[in-house]
Write a protein that holds these residues in place. Structure first.
Motif, PDB file in Angstrom:
ATOM      1  N   THR A 197      10.446   4.060   1.536  1.00 53.39           N
ATOM      2  CA  THR A 197      11.188   4.960   0.653  1.00 53.39           C
ATOM      3  C   THR A 197      11.858   6.065   1.450  1.00 53.39           C
ATOM      4  O   THR A 197      13.032   6.389   1.220  1.00 53.39           O
ATOM      5  CB  THR A 197      10.246   5.569  -0.399  1.00 53.39           C
ATOM      6  N   GLU A 198      11.134   6.648   2.398  1.00 54.84           N
ATOM      7  CA  GLU A 198      11.699   7.728   3.216  1.00 54.84           C
ATOM      8  C   GLU A 198      12.862   7.218   4.062  1.00 54.84           C
ATOM      9  O   GLU A 198      13.865   7.923   4.235  1.00 54.84           O
ATOM     10  CB  GLU A 198      10.610   8.333   4.107  1.00 54.84           C
ATOM     11  N   ARG A 223      15.813   6.855   1.671  1.00 55.53           N
ATOM     12  CA  ARG A 223      16.355   8.156   1.241  1.00 55.53           C
ATOM     13  C   ARG A 223      17.137   8.809   2.370  1.00 55.53           C
ATOM     14  O   ARG A 223      18.148   9.480   2.136  1.00 55.53           O
ATOM     15  CB  ARG A 223      15.224   9.081   0.795  1.00 55.53           C
ATOM     16  N   ASP A 261       0.842  -1.201   0.000  1.00 53.50           N
ATOM     17  CA  ASP A 261       0.000   0.000   0.000  1.00 53.50           C
ATOM     18  C   ASP A 261       0.876   1.248   0.000  1.00 53.50           C
ATOM     19  O   ASP A 261       2.063   1.210   0.337  1.00 53.50           O
ATOM     20  CB  ASP A 261      -0.944   0.002   1.202  1.00 53.50           C
ATOM     21  N   ALA A 262       0.290   2.356  -0.380  1.00 53.54           N
ATOM     22  CA  ALA A 262       1.030   3.607  -0.560  1.00 53.54           C
ATOM     23  C   ALA A 262       1.717   4.069   0.722  1.00 53.54           C
ATOM     24  O   ALA A 262       2.827   4.621   0.678  1.00 53.54           O
ATOM     25  CB  ALA A 262       0.087   4.693  -1.067  1.00 53.54           C
ATOM     26  N   VAL A 263       1.074   3.821   1.871  1.00 52.92           N
ATOM     27  CA  VAL A 263       1.648   4.269   3.145  1.00 52.92           C
ATOM     28  C   VAL A 263       2.960   3.538   3.441  1.00 52.92           C
ATOM     29  O   VAL A 263       3.963   4.157   3.810  1.00 52.92           O
ATOM     30  CB  VAL A 263       0.645   4.041   4.298  1.00 52.92           C
ATOM     31  N   LYS A 264       2.967   2.206   3.245  1.00 52.58           N
ATOM     32  CA  LYS A 264       4.192   1.444   3.522  1.00 52.58           C
ATOM     33  C   LYS A 264       5.282   1.762   2.501  1.00 52.58           C
ATOM     34  O   LYS A 264       6.461   1.859   2.849  1.00 52.58           O
ATOM     35  CB  LYS A 264       3.898  -0.054   3.519  1.00 52.58           C
ATOM     36  N   VAL A 265       4.891   1.931   1.241  1.00 49.91           N
ATOM     37  CA  VAL A 265       5.873   2.299   0.220  1.00 49.91           C
ATOM     38  C   VAL A 265       6.530   3.621   0.573  1.00 49.91           C
ATOM     39  O   VAL A 265       7.759   3.764   0.494  1.00 49.91           O
ATOM     40  CB  VAL A 265       5.201   2.390  -1.170  1.00 49.91           C
ATOM     41  N   GLN A 266       5.736   4.585   1.006  1.00 45.99           N
ATOM     42  CA  GLN A 266       6.278   5.888   1.371  1.00 45.99           C
ATOM     43  C   GLN A 266       7.218   5.773   2.572  1.00 45.99           C
ATOM     44  O   GLN A 266       8.287   6.383   2.590  1.00 45.99           O
ATOM     45  CB  GLN A 266       5.141   6.870   1.690  1.00 45.99           C
ATOM     46  N   ARG A 267       6.810   4.964   3.569  1.00 49.23           N
ATOM     47  CA  ARG A 267       7.651   4.821   4.773  1.00 49.23           C
ATOM     48  C   ARG A 267       8.986   4.184   4.442  1.00 49.23           C
ATOM     49  O   ARG A 267      10.043   4.685   4.851  1.00 49.23           O
ATOM     50  CB  ARG A 267       6.920   3.984   5.830  1.00 49.23           C
TER      51      ARG A 267
END
Length: 290
Positions: free
Chosen positions: A64-65, A68, A56-62
């Motif tokens: 990824t952050e 990075r 899901d988008a939330v886990k992908v964002q976490r």
């Protein structure tokens, strides 16, 4: 939930610890097998279709952050190292800043062969940010050994990177068996072909390998630096940090292996090498008119 090509997925059996891109879906005897490439790690994997879940988008964002943040920290430390190297060189050229001398520097030229076009783009962006002259070539791992000779003749690099995707499979053999690795043998053959063109370890510095690669065979083939001593995953950008440090180290100086590894994202569990000379050269005068 249907999973398609280029979807970002995780493996349920591994608690979705790594983000993967779906590269291919194969059907054999009624069973679906999915070919995966790591999104931030140079890992290739096969997985049963039913073991995968679209992230899901939330886990992908976490995730990824988090990645990075590690990249930025590593870059800052690496930038400090490079700045110190260049300041030291300036101090020596100007005889302790006592004389004003115009000079120019020639960092080592890099030829980077990558089995993943997305990783290659990320690496080229970082090379440009650091200031390393580089030629990037996207090439399937299985084809690298047949092409490397001509590429060396064309680009005449000081540093060669041979990387892409790899993986060790317990079901195919013990860790010492080269046949248990997805692309280690191909990386090794590429290094051997490169050494036929440039045998000397300090005339062409070579980094070879990807996630979980057979470190010992790559060093024996003629690489100066390679992955992965502990058969762990390496980050997509790790090769850039290693060869950039070499590119900015003066050719009269030997490089301490730990100095090269310490600011990578993986460290000495995923990367290793042998004592090597730098390739930076300084010249003068620098004529600003042209």
């Amino acid at each position: 939930m249907n999973i398609g090509l280029m979807d970002i997925v995780g493996r349920l059996s591994y608690n979705c610890d790594i983000m993967f891109r779906v590269i291919d879906i194969r059907v054999e005897n009624g069973k679906k097998t999915v070919i995966l490439y790591g999104e931030d790690f140079r890992l290739a994997a096969d997985a049963p279709y039913e073991d995968l879940v679209r992230m899901d988008a939330v886990k992908v964002q976490r995730l990824t952050e988090e990645c990075r943040s590690l990249e930025e920290q590593s870059f800052r430390l690496f930038r400090q190292d490079v700045d110190l190297l260049l300041q030291k060189q300036e101090y020596e050229v100007t005889e302790g800043y006592s004389k004003s001398k115009s000079y120019f520097q020639m960092p080592g030229r890099v030829l980077h062969l990558d089995g993943d076009s997305n990783y290659l783009k990320k690496c080229l962006t970082l090379y440009e940010k650091v200031g390393v002259p580089v030629y990037g070539i996207h090439c399937n791992e299985r084809e690298m050994s047949s092409k490397i000779g001509g590429l060396i003749e064309t680009y005449r690099p000081d540093i060669l990177v041979v990387t892409g995707h790899d993986a060790y499979s317990k079901s195919k053999g013990e860790p010492g068996d080269i046949n248990a690795y997805r692309h280690s043998w191909h990386f090794g053959q590429t290094v051997k072909e490169a050494r036929k063109k440039v045998p000397h370890l300090d005339q062409l510095v070579i980094f070879a390998g990807a996630c979980q690669s057979h470190f010992e065979s790559l060093i024996q083939a003629g690489a100066n630096f390679a992955s992965s001593p502990s058969r762990v995953n390496i980050h997509a950008l790790d090769p850039v940090y290693i060869v950039s440090k070499i590119s900015f180290t003066p050719f009269m100086e030997r490089i301490n292996v730990w100095d090269v590894l310490r600011n990578t994202l993986t460290g000495d569990k995923g990367l290793g090498g042998i004592e090597t000379k730098g390739v930076l050269r300084t010249g003068m005068p620098f004529n600003k008119k042209y």
